[in-house]
Design a protein around this motif. Structure first.
Motif, PDB file in Angstrom:
ATOM      1  N   LEU A 125      51.511  24.502  79.489  1.00 35.05           N
ATOM      2  CA  LEU A 125      52.521  24.463  78.433  1.00 35.05           C
ATOM      3  C   LEU A 125      52.080  23.573  77.273  1.00 35.05           C
ATOM      4  O   LEU A 125      52.209  23.946  76.104  1.00 35.05           O
ATOM      5  CB  LEU A 125      53.848  23.948  78.997  1.00 35.05           C
ATOM      6  CG  LEU A 125      54.590  24.856  79.971  1.00 35.05           C
ATOM      7  CD1 LEU A 125      55.815  24.131  80.532  1.00 35.05           C
ATOM      8  CD2 LEU A 125      55.024  26.149  79.293  1.00 35.05           C
ATOM      9  N   HIS A 126      51.558  22.402  77.613  1.00 40.88           N
ATOM     10  CA  HIS A 126      51.199  21.442  76.573  1.00 40.88           C
ATOM     11  C   HIS A 126      49.967  21.864  75.774  1.00 40.88           C
ATOM     12  O   HIS A 126      49.728  21.339  74.681  1.00 40.88           O
ATOM     13  CB  HIS A 126      50.958  20.058  77.193  1.00 40.88           C
ATOM     14  CG  HIS A 126      52.176  19.485  77.854  1.00 40.88           C
ATOM     15  ND1 HIS A 126      52.121  18.394  78.710  1.00 40.88           N
ATOM     16  CD2 HIS A 126      53.480  19.858  77.783  1.00 40.88           C
ATOM     17  CE1 HIS A 126      53.353  18.121  79.132  1.00 40.88           C
ATOM     18  NE2 HIS A 126      54.194  18.986  78.587  1.00 40.88           N
ATOM     19  N   SER A 127      49.197  22.809  76.305  1.00 42.44           N
ATOM     20  CA  SER A 127      47.995  23.260  75.600  1.00 42.44           C
ATOM     21  C   SER A 127      48.262  24.473  74.711  1.00 42.44           C
ATOM     22  O   SER A 127      47.348  24.967  74.053  1.00 42.44           O
ATOM     23  CB  SER A 127      46.890  23.611  76.610  1.00 42.44           C
ATOM     24  OG  SER A 127      47.271  24.708  77.425  1.00 42.44           O
ATOM     25  N   ARG A 128      49.508  24.956  74.692  1.00 44.62           N
ATOM     26  CA  ARG A 128      49.832  26.077  73.807  1.00 44.62           C
ATOM     27  C   ARG A 128      49.791  25.614  72.347  1.00 44.62           C
ATOM     28  O   ARG A 128      49.832  24.428  72.045  1.00 44.62           O
ATOM     29  CB  ARG A 128      51.234  26.639  74.100  1.00 44.62           C
ATOM     30  CG  ARG A 128      51.474  27.194  75.504  1.00 44.62           C
ATOM     31  CD  ARG A 128      50.517  28.301  75.857  1.00 44.62           C
ATOM     32  NE  ARG A 128      49.316  27.785  76.504  1.00 44.62           N
ATOM     33  CZ  ARG A 128      48.194  28.453  76.648  1.00 44.62           C
ATOM     34  NH1 ARG A 128      48.082  29.674  76.151  1.00 44.62           N
ATOM     35  NH2 ARG A 128      47.175  27.915  77.267  1.00 44.62           N
ATOM     36  N   THR A 188      60.676  13.910  71.528  1.00 46.63           N
ATOM     37  CA  THR A 188      59.853  14.059  72.725  1.00 46.63           C
ATOM     38  C   THR A 188      58.458  14.566  72.391  1.00 46.63           C
ATOM     39  O   THR A 188      58.228  15.140  71.330  1.00 46.63           O
ATOM     40  CB  THR A 188      60.522  15.045  73.707  1.00 46.63           C
ATOM     41  OG1 THR A 188      60.810  16.255  73.012  1.00 46.63           O
ATOM     42  CG2 THR A 188      61.795  14.462  74.274  1.00 46.63           C
ATOM     43  N   GLU A 189      57.548  14.354  73.322  1.00 41.18           N
ATOM     44  CA  GLU A 189      56.178  14.829  73.221  1.00 41.18           C
ATOM     45  C   GLU A 189      55.703  15.114  74.645  1.00 41.18           C
ATOM     46  O   GLU A 189      56.473  14.935  75.599  1.00 41.18           O
ATOM     47  CB  GLU A 189      55.311  13.788  72.518  1.00 41.18           C
ATOM     48  CG  GLU A 189      55.295  12.435  73.205  1.00 41.18           C
ATOM     49  CD  GLU A 189      53.897  11.846  73.217  1.00 41.18           C
ATOM     50  OE1 GLU A 189      53.193  12.112  74.202  1.00 41.18           O
ATOM     51  OE2 GLU A 189      53.543  11.137  72.255  1.00 41.18           O
ATOM     52  N   PRO A 190      54.464  15.605  74.858  1.00 39.25           N
ATOM     53  CA  PRO A 190      54.032  15.969  76.214  1.00 39.25           C
ATOM     54  C   PRO A 190      54.204  14.865  77.255  1.00 39.25           C
ATOM     55  O   PRO A 190      54.574  15.141  78.405  1.00 39.25           O
ATOM     56  CB  PRO A 190      52.548  16.319  76.011  1.00 39.25           C
ATOM     57  CG  PRO A 190      52.500  16.883  74.634  1.00 39.25           C
ATOM     58  CD  PRO A 190      53.476  16.053  73.847  1.00 39.25           C
ATOM     59  N   ASP A 250      52.776   4.889  75.869  1.00 37.51           N
ATOM     60  CA  ASP A 250      51.355   4.558  75.949  1.00 37.51           C
ATOM     61  C   ASP A 250      50.950   4.004  77.310  1.00 37.51           C
ATOM     62  O   ASP A 250      49.761   3.976  77.630  1.00 37.51           O
ATOM     63  CB  ASP A 250      50.995   3.541  74.858  1.00 37.51           C
ATOM     64  CG  ASP A 250      51.044   4.148  73.470  1.00 37.51           C
ATOM     65  OD1 ASP A 250      51.002   5.390  73.366  1.00 37.51           O
ATOM     66  OD2 ASP A 250      51.131   3.382  72.486  1.00 37.51           O
ATOM     67  N   ASP A 251      51.921   3.580  78.102  1.00 38.59           N
ATOM     68  CA  ASP A 251      51.631   3.058  79.438  1.00 38.59           C
ATOM     69  C   ASP A 251      51.604   4.162  80.496  1.00 38.59           C
ATOM     70  O   ASP A 251      51.246   3.894  81.645  1.00 38.59           O
ATOM     71  CB  ASP A 251      52.661   1.998  79.832  1.00 38.59           C
ATOM     72  CG  ASP A 251      52.566   0.740  78.977  1.00 38.59           C
ATOM     73  OD1 ASP A 251      51.462   0.484  78.450  1.00 38.59           O
ATOM     74  OD2 ASP A 251      53.589   0.043  78.830  1.00 38.59           O
ATOM     75  N   ARG A 252      51.987   5.369  80.120  1.00 44.21           N
ATOM     76  CA  ARG A 252      51.955   6.492  81.065  1.00 44.21           C
ATOM     77  C   ARG A 252      50.564   7.133  81.046  1.00 44.21           C
ATOM     78  O   ARG A 252      49.676   6.705  80.313  1.00 44.21           O
ATOM     79  CB  ARG A 252      53.010   7.539  80.686  1.00 44.21           C
ATOM     80  CG  ARG A 252      54.437   7.002  80.653  1.00 44.21           C
ATOM     81  CD  ARG A 252      55.411   8.006  80.061  1.00 44.21           C
ATOM     82  NE  ARG A 252      56.608   7.320  79.561  1.00 44.21           N
ATOM     83  CZ  ARG A 252      57.454   7.842  78.689  1.00 44.21           C
ATOM     84  NH1 ARG A 252      57.247   9.069  78.203  1.00 44.21           N
ATOM     85  NH2 ARG A 252      58.502   7.146  78.279  1.00 44.21           N
ATOM     86  N   TYR A 253      50.401   8.181  81.814  1.00 44.91           N
ATOM     87  CA  TYR A 253      49.132   8.913  81.810  1.00 44.91           C
ATOM     88  C   TYR A 253      49.000   9.673  80.495  1.00 44.91           C
ATOM     89  O   TYR A 253      50.004  10.143  79.935  1.00 44.91           O
ATOM     90  CB  TYR A 253      49.067   9.868  83.008  1.00 44.91           C
ATOM     91  CG  TYR A 253      49.028   9.128  84.319  1.00 44.91           C
ATOM     92  CD1 TYR A 253      47.840   8.575  84.792  1.00 44.91           C
ATOM     93  CD2 TYR A 253      50.184   8.943  85.060  1.00 44.91           C
ATOM     94  CE1 TYR A 253      47.813   7.860  85.976  1.00 44.91           C
ATOM     95  CE2 TYR A 253      50.169   8.225  86.244  1.00 44.91           C
ATOM     96  CZ  TYR A 253      48.981   7.681  86.700  1.00 44.91           C
ATOM     97  OH  TYR A 253      48.954   6.963  87.859  1.00 44.91           O
ATOM     98  N   PRO A 254      47.799   9.836  79.998  1.00 44.18           N
ATOM     99  CA  PRO A 254      47.632  10.492  78.694  1.00 44.18           C
ATOM    100  C   PRO A 254      47.893  11.991  78.724  1.00 44.18           C
ATOM    101  O   PRO A 254      48.139  12.597  77.687  1.00 44.18           O
ATOM    102  CB  PRO A 254      46.170  10.195  78.335  1.00 44.18           C
ATOM    103  CG  PRO A 254      45.490   9.974  79.656  1.00 44.18           C
ATOM    104  CD  PRO A 254      46.524   9.322  80.529  1.00 44.18           C
ATOM    105  N   SER A 255      47.831  12.594  79.902  1.00 41.28           N
ATOM    106  CA  SER A 255      48.014  14.047  79.984  1.00 41.28           C
ATOM    107  C   SER A 255      48.493  14.421  81.377  1.00 41.28           C
ATOM    108  O   SER A 255      48.412  13.627  82.328  1.00 41.28           O
ATOM    109  CB  SER A 255      46.701  14.782  79.688  1.00 41.28           C
ATOM    110  OG  SER A 255      45.749  14.509  80.713  1.00 41.28           O
ATOM    111  N   ALA A 256      48.964  15.657  81.508  1.00 41.55           N
ATOM    112  CA  ALA A 256      49.409  16.151  82.811  1.00 41.55           C
ATOM    113  C   ALA A 256      48.246  16.260  83.785  1.00 41.55           C
ATOM    114  O   ALA A 256      48.401  16.001  84.984  1.00 41.55           O
ATOM    115  CB  ALA A 256      50.094  17.511  82.643  1.00 41.55           C
TER     116      ALA A 256
END
Length: 361
Positions: A125-128, A188-190, A250-256
């Protein structure tokens, strides 16, 4: 106003029952009378002109999505004065919320497999272009079929990222406990979906809805550690999930995908099951959604067959026996009577003739 059971919606979808209902609309199970298949119909009761335009734009994008862990959006339409509707594949099975409510003990391995499958869907989804943000990941929106396939469902709140444009009114709802703090107004963002998935896995492990993210961001609440609610969870998995639920993006993972790899690193058994499944059920060129069909059942070990090797071994064995027979006959170790029959010449003579050499006997 909700659609009545038995009604024919849009001259095509016969409503069978109401799956869920809320202030924004409802989700129905229906039968597509044109195709004779079960479908899920998502209703959104917001019907302003701006939300209608946004709905048509985003529904068109959702209808183009194809992924093993996502239901297909097959139709969308607006009924003036009533609502907006998305038609999707109906997914048989139960949702993760039902398992939590039953107080089922969900193993760490299954938690990692569920999280990995949803991460695969989010990576897609996030790569669409533009990226699609689900915005409502929670236990009730993760379905597990009787065959063990994992689906991320309910795109009622999904929206595309349009830089410079505020979130439309039709996409402003959220689920407390699972929504990240930025969803309350900042946008919101990914990585917002990663927070919601982390909160979902938290609830599955602890049978407890986590503290509200906005309250945590304002300092009026703190997240109860997973180990305090369920001491049996490994510290490695606890650290991964709680990192995904960080208040600061910024403290979360950068991507799924980074979240998925961290989950798999925290549980060797789940990683091994995914590797086995990818070798047995997935094409060599595919690396997505390999966990989608193995939850709830142990992955079968890869089976290899080597018919050519067996045939070669049998041939070598036969040649070896023949050579041994020739050796013993030529050395006179076996009596000629035992090697011949009344209707055939002695094998020693036949072998000698075949070799064009005089028989030692």
């Amino acid at each position: 106003m909700s659609v009545a059971v038995g009604a024919l919606l849009h001259n095509r979808y016969r409503i069978e029952n109401i799956i869920a209902r809320g202030g924004m609309g409802a989700i129905y199970r229906a039968v597509d009378e044109s195709l004779g298949v079960a479908v899920a119909v998502k209703e959104n009761l917001f019907g302003s002109q701006e939300s209608t335009r946004q709905f048509r734009r985003e529904a068109t994008i959702l209808a183009s999505l194809r992924h093993p862990n996502l239901p297909r959006v097959t139709d969308h339409f607006v009924i003036e004065g009533q609502g907006q509707y998305l038609v999707m594949d109906f997914i048989e099975g139960e949702d993760l919320l039902t398992r939590i409510d039953r107080r089922d003990r969900i193993t760490e391995e299954d938690i990692v497999l569920i999280g990995s499958a949803v991460c695969d869907a989010l990576t897609y989804l996030h790569s669409r272009t533009p990226p699609v943000i689900h915005r409502d990941i929670k236990p009730g929106n993760i379905k597990i079929t009787p065959a063990g396939q994992i689906y991320l469902v309910d795109f009622g709140l999904a929206k595309t990222i349009d830089p410079g444009q505020a979130t439309t009114i039709g996409a402003q709802a959220l689920t407390p406990g699972y929504a990240p703090p930025e969803q309350y107004g900042q946008g919101t963002e990914p990585r917002s979906d990663l927070y919601a998935l982390g909160a979902t896995l938290y609830a599955a492990l602890t049978h407890t809805i986590p503290e509200d993210a906005l309250a945590r961001a304002m300092g009026s609440a703190q997240l109860t550690p997973i180990l305090k609610l369920n001491p049996r969870v490994s510290t490695a998995l606890t650290a991964v999930i709680e990192k995904a639920m960080s208040v600061q993006m910024d403290d979360r993972y950068p991507s799924a995908d980074a979240f998925k790899q961290a989950l798999l690193s925290a549980n060797t058994a789940a990683r091994q099951r995914i590797l086995q499944t990818s070798e047995t059920v997935m094409p060599a060129s595919s690396n997505q959604a390999v966990v989608g069909s193995i939850i709830g059942a142990a992955a079968k070990p890869k089976q290899r067959s080597f018919p050519w090797l067996l045939a070669a071994f049998g041939g070598l064995l036969a040649v070896g026996l023949c050579l041994a027979l020739v050796f013993f006959v030529l050395r006179g170790q076996l009596p000629s009577a035992a090697l011949s029959t009344p209707s055939q010449p002695a094998p020693t003579a036949a072998l000698a003739a075949a070799a064009d050499t005089p028989s030692p006997t």
